[in-house]
Design a protein around this motif. Structure first.
Motif, PDB file in Angstrom:
ATOM      1  N   GLY A  51       0.784  -1.224   0.000  1.00  0.00           N
ATOM      2  CA  GLY A  51       0.000   0.000   0.000  1.00  0.00           C
ATOM      3  C   GLY A  51       0.815   1.272   0.000  1.00  0.00           C
ATOM      4  O   GLY A  51       0.458   2.249  -0.673  1.00  0.00           O
ATOM      5  N   THR A  52       1.956   1.283   0.724  1.00  0.00           N
ATOM      6  CA  THR A  52       2.745   2.503   0.853  1.00  0.00           C
ATOM      7  C   THR A  52       3.216   3.026  -0.495  1.00  0.00           C
ATOM      8  O   THR A  52       3.243   4.236  -0.735  1.00  0.00           O
ATOM      9  CB  THR A  52       3.962   2.257   1.769  1.00  0.00           C
ATOM     10  N   VAL A  53       3.571   2.113  -1.388  1.00  0.00           N
ATOM     11  CA  VAL A  53       4.128   2.529  -2.674  1.00  0.00           C
ATOM     12  C   VAL A  53       3.118   3.294  -3.529  1.00  0.00           C
ATOM     13  O   VAL A  53       3.485   4.040  -4.447  1.00  0.00           O
ATOM     14  CB  VAL A  53       4.654   1.288  -3.430  1.00  0.00           C
ATOM     15  N   TRP A  54       1.822   3.148  -3.236  1.00  0.00           N
ATOM     16  CA  TRP A  54       0.783   3.826  -4.019  1.00  0.00           C
ATOM     17  C   TRP A  54       0.331   5.139  -3.397  1.00  0.00           C
ATOM     18  O   TRP A  54      -0.488   5.852  -3.990  1.00  0.00           O
ATOM     19  CB  TRP A  54      -0.430   2.899  -4.187  1.00  0.00           C
ATOM     20  N   LEU A  55       0.834   5.477  -2.216  1.00  0.00           N
ATOM     21  CA  LEU A  55       0.411   6.714  -1.564  1.00  0.00           C
ATOM     22  C   LEU A  55       0.988   7.923  -2.293  1.00  0.00           C
ATOM     23  O   LEU A  55       2.207   7.981  -2.534  1.00  0.00           O
ATOM     24  CB  LEU A  55       0.862   6.734  -0.103  1.00  0.00           C
ATOM     25  N   PRO A  56       0.157   8.912  -2.654  1.00  0.00           N
ATOM     26  CA  PRO A  56       0.677  10.121  -3.307  1.00  0.00           C
ATOM     27  C   PRO A  56       1.148  11.140  -2.269  1.00  0.00           C
ATOM     28  O   PRO A  56       0.691  11.152  -1.137  1.00  0.00           O
ATOM     29  CB  PRO A  56      -0.537  10.639  -4.085  1.00  0.00           C
ATOM     30  N   TRP A  57       2.073  11.999  -2.692  1.00  0.00           N
ATOM     31  CA  TRP A  57       2.535  13.082  -1.841  1.00  0.00           C
ATOM     32  C   TRP A  57       2.846  14.271  -2.763  1.00  0.00           C
ATOM     33  O   TRP A  57       3.938  14.371  -3.316  1.00  0.00           O
ATOM     34  CB  TRP A  57       3.766  12.681  -1.051  1.00  0.00           C
ATOM     35  N   GLY A  58       1.892  15.137  -2.930  1.00  0.00           N
ATOM     36  CA  GLY A  58       2.060  16.242  -3.866  1.00  0.00           C
ATOM     37  C   GLY A  58       2.093  15.722  -5.290  1.00  0.00           C
ATOM     38  O   GLY A  58       1.205  14.996  -5.734  1.00  0.00           O
ATOM     39  N   VAL A  63       6.734   7.529  -0.996  1.00  0.00           N
ATOM     40  CA  VAL A  63       8.034   6.902  -0.746  1.00  0.00           C
ATOM     41  C   VAL A  63       8.651   6.544  -2.089  1.00  0.00           C
ATOM     42  O   VAL A  63       8.110   5.716  -2.819  1.00  0.00           O
ATOM     43  CB  VAL A  63       7.900   5.645   0.134  1.00  0.00           C
ATOM     44  N   LEU A  64       9.752   7.175  -2.408  1.00  0.00           N
ATOM     45  CA  LEU A  64      10.413   6.939  -3.698  1.00  0.00           C
ATOM     46  C   LEU A  64      11.907   7.172  -3.538  1.00  0.00           C
ATOM     47  O   LEU A  64      12.336   8.259  -3.157  1.00  0.00           O
ATOM     48  CB  LEU A  64       9.847   7.871  -4.769  1.00  0.00           C
ATOM     49  N   TRP A  65      12.679   6.132  -3.830  1.00  0.00           N
ATOM     50  CA  TRP A  65      14.130   6.265  -3.842  1.00  0.00           C
ATOM     51  C   TRP A  65      14.553   6.460  -5.301  1.00  0.00           C
ATOM     52  O   TRP A  65      14.749   5.492  -6.037  1.00  0.00           O
ATOM     53  CB  TRP A  65      14.783   5.033  -3.223  1.00  0.00           C
ATOM     54  N   ARG A 179       3.241   4.025 -10.787  1.00  0.00           N
ATOM     55  CA  ARG A 179       2.172   4.186 -11.775  1.00  0.00           C
ATOM     56  C   ARG A 179       2.720   4.115 -13.193  1.00  0.00           C
ATOM     57  O   ARG A 179       2.146   3.454 -14.059  1.00  0.00           O
ATOM     58  CB  ARG A 179       1.429   5.503 -11.534  1.00  0.00           C
ATOM     59  N   GLY A 180       3.825   4.768 -13.430  1.00  0.00           N
ATOM     60  CA  GLY A 180       4.450   4.691 -14.746  1.00  0.00           C
ATOM     61  C   GLY A 180       4.988   3.307 -15.038  1.00  0.00           C
ATOM     62  O   GLY A 180       4.917   2.830 -16.180  1.00  0.00           O
TER      63      GLY A 180
END
Length: 469
Positions: A51-58, A63-65, A179-180
């Motif tokens: 679930g965390t990987v799909w959370l948007p932030w702006g 969470v994105l490395w 998403r991409g």
């Protein structure tokens, strides 16, 4: 003359074939408190991981490395490679956390939250719903190939493959926008490296959780080997109460063990049949035991049916089994706990005091210096300002190190978007007469936020000039 009777007292030594074929472990279903705890934990871990990987932030995911951009976004915080020491800090905290929980309660990490264990349980669930319960699976293994066997095996491997692919896509999605990635995957436009890592982690999950299973714990995980060094007589571990259970033997339901000269253990072997590593806990503590308490739940079910008290197999300590007092607060546990708390506090303070802006200066490598039309000495620098905050900020840039230094910019006010880096060339001039023969002068660049003087960063460099003869 009478002969002295001779008795062979040579101890029997069990031998093992180092190259023996692995015996497949087929576990049976069971219910109980610890199974419910495990199911709740698995649900929470899956929700967190998938679930965390799909959370948007702006305008990005939470969470994105982002390795190409060298930026690591974790919700509202953005980190750069120079903040990598925080990862080392975090790994040390995790290590001491593992040491603490091991001294206190053995291998509960392995039994409840280790990814190898969690995914193995998911694959075993897929095996059970497609091929049946333990006895049915054993018969299916021995049966010749048929349409029924082919369809059941195909359904099992299809579920394994789907879980493996979803696991791999999610993992890669923490490094490439998810998403991409999914869109490119379905349109067959996925980049080469992304496709490689999706395939790699799909294969790793499929092999580790589907085929290797307990072999990973036995032969690949170092934790199983050094755990015994951390155990003591007060460590809470899954144990069989031999004083209560022995001697073993079958009997009818409700029969008092004392009447038949037996212990509470009816030797049903269900504790062995539910064990994911295939051990018999009645032989004592073994390094293969992952502390999952499957045998505890299974034995409690049997005790309920026999109308005996629960707890023949339970979480307990060596001292308790010997009738001694368990010491919960002991030097080793307190030491690990104190070190863990100290490092957590230090980590929180360090993260809280991280600079909200970073500055990096690179000299122009094409030329050390040059002379302007006005006769000044000029050096060119590449200034990199990284706004680590989550709001747009305007910074002023200045240079110090010599009173004659002149910053050649139309406007020394620079606006940087949140979590973005601004790069621009900056020229520094100095009159030759002010150098006093110096050819190498240390200088310092300073950027300061207009709205908050405490948000500031510095970077050192050198001002180069020709030698005056």
């Amino acid at each position: 003359m009478s002969k002295i009777p001779v008795q062979d007292v040579t101890p029997k030594v069990e031998t093992y074939d180092l190259y023996a074929k692995r015996q497949k472990i087929q576990t049976r279903s069971y219910k109980g408190l610890f199974m419910n705890v495990r199911l709740a934990g698995v649900a929470a871990l899956f929700l967190l991981y998938f679930g965390t990987v799909w959370l948007p932030w702006g305008d990005r995911q939470a969470v994105l490395w982002d390795l190409p951009a060298r930026q690591f976004h974790i919700f509202g915080a953005t980190f750069q490679p120079q903040d990598f020491f925080l990862l080392s800090f975090l790994l040390i905290i995790c290590a001491f956390g593992l040491f603490f929980i091991t001294v206190f309660a053995g291998r509960v990490w392995c039994g409840y939250t280790c990814p190898q264990t969690v995914w193995t349980w998911i694959f075993m669930w897929a095996e059970r719903i497609t091929e049946g319960e333990r006895n049915a699976r054993i018969k299916l293994d021995k049966a010749p190939m048929s349409v029924n066997k082919f369809l059941r095996r195909s359904a099992k491997h299809a579920i394994w493959l789907v879980v493996s692919v979803l696991t791999a896509i999610t993992f890669v999605g923490y490094f490439t926008p998810i998403r991409g990635l999914v869109a490119d995957l379905f349109t067959l436009q996925i980049a080469g490296w992304a496709a490689f890592w999706v395939f790699f982690f799909t294969a790793a999950t499929y092999i580790n959780a589907g085929w290797l299973r307990e072999q990973v714990c036995f032969h690949m995980c170092p934790y199983a080997r050094f755990q015994s060094v951390m155990f003591d007589a007060d460590t809470l571990i899954v144990s069989y109460d031999a004083k209560r259970g022995e001697p073993r033997g079958a009997r009818k339901k409700g029969v008092d063990p004392a009447e038949v000269g037996k212990g509470d253990c009816i030797d049903c072997n269900i504790c062995v049949q539910v064990c994911p590593t295939g051990i018999d806990i009645r032989h004592g503590l073994q390094y293969e035991c992952i502390g999952c308490a499957a045998c505890v739940d299974a034995c409690n079910e049997v005790m309920d049916k026999m109308e005996y008290p629960r707890g023949l197999i339970r979480y307990t300590t060596e001292h308790e089994l010997e009738g001694k007092k368990t010491h919960w607060l002991r030097p080793r546990l307190l030491g690990y706990g104190a070190a863990l708390v100290t490092m957590i506090v230090m980590f929180i303070i360090t993260v809280g005091n991280l600079a909200q802006v970073s500055l990096d200066i690179e000299r122009d490598r094409n030329v050390l210096y040059r002379e302007t039309r006005a006769g000044d000495i000029e050096n060119v620098y590449i200034v990199k300002i990284f706004n680590k905050g989550q709001t747009e900020r305007t910074y002023t840039i200045d240079v110090s190190g010599h009173p004659a230094l002149q910053l050649q910019m139309p406007d020394n006010r620079l606006t940087v978007a949140p979590s973005r880096k601004l790069e621009l060339p900056v020229n520094i001039h100095m009159e030759p007469g002010a150098l006093n023969g110096a050819t190498n002068i240390p200088i310092t660049f300073v950027v300061t936020a207009e709205d908050d003087d405490s948000v500031q960063a510095e970077a050192e460099s050198r001002f180069m000039a020709p030698q005056v003869r």
